[in-house]
Enzyme design. Structure first.
Site, PDB file in Angstrom:
ATOM      1  N   SER A 105       0.641  -1.329   0.155  1.00 18.76           N
ATOM      2  CA  SER A 105       0.186  -0.213  -0.209  1.00 18.76           C
ATOM      3  C   SER A 105       1.205   1.180   0.117  1.00 18.76           C
ATOM      4  O   SER A 105       1.288   0.770  -0.897  1.00 18.76           O
ATOM      5  CB  SER A 105      -0.816   0.181   1.495  1.00 18.76           C
ATOM      6  OG  SER A 105      -1.832   0.937   1.706  1.00 18.76           O
ATOM      7  N   ASP A 247      -2.637   6.703  -3.442  1.00 14.61           N
ATOM      8  CA  ASP A 247      -1.167   5.619  -2.794  1.00 14.61           C
ATOM      9  C   ASP A 247      -1.089   4.958  -3.593  1.00 14.61           C
ATOM     10  O   ASP A 247      -1.414   4.235  -4.962  1.00 14.61           O
ATOM     11  CB  ASP A 247      -1.609   5.334  -1.422  1.00 14.61           C
ATOM     12  CG  ASP A 247      -2.597   4.370  -1.575  1.00 14.61           C
ATOM     13  OD1 ASP A 247      -3.214   3.866  -2.734  1.00 14.61           O
ATOM     14  OD2 ASP A 247      -2.772   3.074  -0.619  1.00 14.61           O
ATOM     15  N   ASP A 249      -1.345   1.587  -4.193  1.00 19.84           N
ATOM     16  CA  ASP A 249      -2.198   0.221  -4.422  1.00 19.84           C
ATOM     17  C   ASP A 249      -3.332   0.557  -4.775  1.00 19.84           C
ATOM     18  O   ASP A 249      -4.319   0.480  -5.599  1.00 19.84           O
ATOM     19  CB  ASP A 249      -2.523  -1.006  -3.691  1.00 19.84           C
ATOM     20  CG  ASP A 249      -3.229  -0.262  -2.531  1.00 19.84           C
ATOM     21  OD1 ASP A 249      -2.942   0.879  -1.998  1.00 19.84           O
ATOM     22  OD2 ASP A 249      -3.617  -1.064  -1.855  1.00 19.84           O
ATOM     23  N   ASP A 251      -6.132   2.068  -3.399  1.00 26.25           N
ATOM     24  CA  ASP A 251      -6.903   2.742  -2.720  1.00 26.25           C
ATOM     25  C   ASP A 251      -7.005   3.344  -2.120  1.00 26.25           C
ATOM     26  O   ASP A 251      -8.782   3.516  -1.392  1.00 26.25           O
ATOM     27  CB  ASP A 251      -7.477   1.204  -1.556  1.00 26.25           C
ATOM     28  CG  ASP A 251      -5.859   1.390  -1.107  1.00 26.25           C
ATOM     29  OD1 ASP A 251      -5.105   1.394  -1.100  1.00 26.25           O
ATOM     30  OD2 ASP A 251      -6.194  -0.004  -0.161  1.00 26.25           O
TER      31      ASP A 251
END
Length: 457
Positions: A105, A247, A249, A251
């Site tokens: 992440s 960010d 990833d 999400d």
């Protein structure tokens, strides 16, 4: 061979750690693939979607997971670098039995992680994770290996990017476009670097990109939602209407208004909640935040007559409470905003599009929409810790927290908790005066440091 000690590898967001240091080593990734395969074998022949972000170490864990799954008779579907919400979507679209994302992440490149989804794109329940940990600890997979003609096969999905792009665009009304908007887009050199620019360009925006040249070592490095100053500067330099910072990833998202001011998850959640409330689309007039949600957000919702459910910190807990309390909107300050009518996890692109839609439909600047939330001064200090004893067992800490709570009374809050993904204790203090908030937070952080800390950041 059975492991000799208790085995705990899952945190609040799957497995996470330094790449090539336990638990993020290929041996455990291989065993995890086998454990997941053994669980899925109860469903019969199974398929699993595997996606990743742009970290160099993703290749190691991708191959190990595929080997483990295929050795247990599970077919794997590779999508390559794709946002976490994209993997959740592809898992549903292909009617796969599970999805796996290899990503840490917002963490630096040298960390990595593995998180798993069920067939609907929801993160796996704690009970499944506990069962897989037990299987990995015993390491008796040789007894369960299928015959050679039942070994799984690996396939590359070549159109995953395009499918996800169309899914995201479908959440935006056809009757409007982004034609008159200048947008700064920072993809954090992460999983959204290919798909995100195409989404906004295909909706006719003028897009200024940064963080779109990943090299395996620069994900989240001075870019993305963890470093919004990059997007802030680009908004000023390009005289843009809005900035969007994802960010690693994709999400989560942080937005930047036309004055280069940050609009965080709490404020985006409030903007979307008010819009959905007015359109009678907010299910049960209820929204899920977290214990970290700013008091300004809570009061803004109270003024609307919208109930706020406060979950634990972490998007998996937000989603759990959304399902439990029958809500279709939830999120957290960090920028995870979940629209259950669209996806089963936080989706930075979907969230950004919803805010842009509201800007266009109300003919408002982002700063005007954000002014709906009168934020309370808040600070959060992160203290690296050497261990994680129960906070209630630290008497000096209990005493200083009680003193600070007495000083703040009903006009502020204190929250001290451990991170679920790092060896960190977080100290959050919120109150009416910024200087006081900083002073009180430091008092608590000093005690944490003295008792169990390594350094304060």
């Amino acid at each position: 061979m059975e492991l000799k000690r208790p085995f705990k590898i899952f945190g609040t967001d799957g497995i996470r750690g330094r790449a090539n240091k336990s638990p993020m080593v290929p041996e455990i990734a291989l065993a995890l693939g086998r454990a997941a395969g053994q669980l899925l074998s109860r469903l019969g022949k199974s398929r699993v979607v595997i996606g990743k972000d742009t970290r160099l170490s993703c290749y190691v864990f991708e191959n190990a997971l595929i080997a483990g799954l295929c050795s247990m008779g599970v077919d794997t579907l590779m999508v390559g670098p794709l946002p976490t919400p994209g993997v959740a979507f592809i898992t549903r679209a292909y009617r796969a039995d599970a999805g796996i994302v290899i990503s840490a992440s917002h963490n630096p490149y040298y960390d990595n992680g593995i998180k798993l989804f069920d067939s609907q794109g929801f993160k796996l329940p704690d009970s499944w994770e506990a069962e897989m940990e037990a299987m990995i600890a015993k390491n008796h997979f040789d007894e369960e290996l299928p015959a050679d003609d039942d070994i799984g096969k690996n396939t590359k999905i070549i159109d995953a990017d395009g499918r996800y792009i169309e899914f995201v665009k479908a959440t935006f009304p056809r009757k409007i476009s982004l034609k008159n908007l200048k947008i700064v887009l920072d993809c954090a050199n992460g999983a959204g670097y290919k798909v995100a620019p195409l989404v906004f360009k295909e909706l006719d925006a003028t897009v200024f990109t940064c963080g779109v040249t990943p090299n395996g070592l620069n994900i989240n490095s001075q870019c993305g939602s963890m470093h919004p100053e990059t997007a802030q500067k680009a908004v000023i330099d390009n005289r843009a209407d809005v900035g969007i910072a994802l960010d690693g990833d994709a999400d989560r998202v942080v937005m930047i208004d036309e004055n280069a001011q940050i609009v965080d998850g709490d404020t985006m959640l409030a903007i979307c909640a008010r819009d959905m409330f007015k359109q009678k689309l907010l299910k049960n007039n209820r929204v899920v935040g977290t214990v970290m949600s700013n008091l300004g957000f809570i009061k803004a919702m109270e003024c609307l007559g919208v109930e706020v459910i406060k979950s634990q910190v972490g998007d998996r807990y937000v989603i759990q409470d959304m399902l439990k309390y029958d809500a279709n909107l939830g999120g957290e300050q960090s920028g995870h905003v979940i629209f259950l009518d669209h996806n089963t996890t936080g989706d930075g692109l979907v969230c950004a599009l919803q805010v842009l839609r509201i800007m266009i439909e109300t003919d408002s600047k982002l700063s005007d929409l954000a002014s709906f939330v009168q934020r309370y001064p808040q600070t959060c200090l992160n203290i690296k810790v050497s261990s994680k004893p129960s906070l209630d067992s630290i008497e000096r800490l209990k005493e200083v927290i009680a003193q600070v709570e007495e000083i703040l009374g009903n006009s502020g809050r204190v929250l001290v908790r451990y991170s679920g993904t790092e060896n960190t204790c977080r100290v959050m203090v919120e109150g009416p005066k910024y200087k006081q908030v900083i002073q009180l937070a430091n008092q608590i952080a000093d005690i944490v440091q003295e008792e169990i800390g390594l350094s304060v950041s």
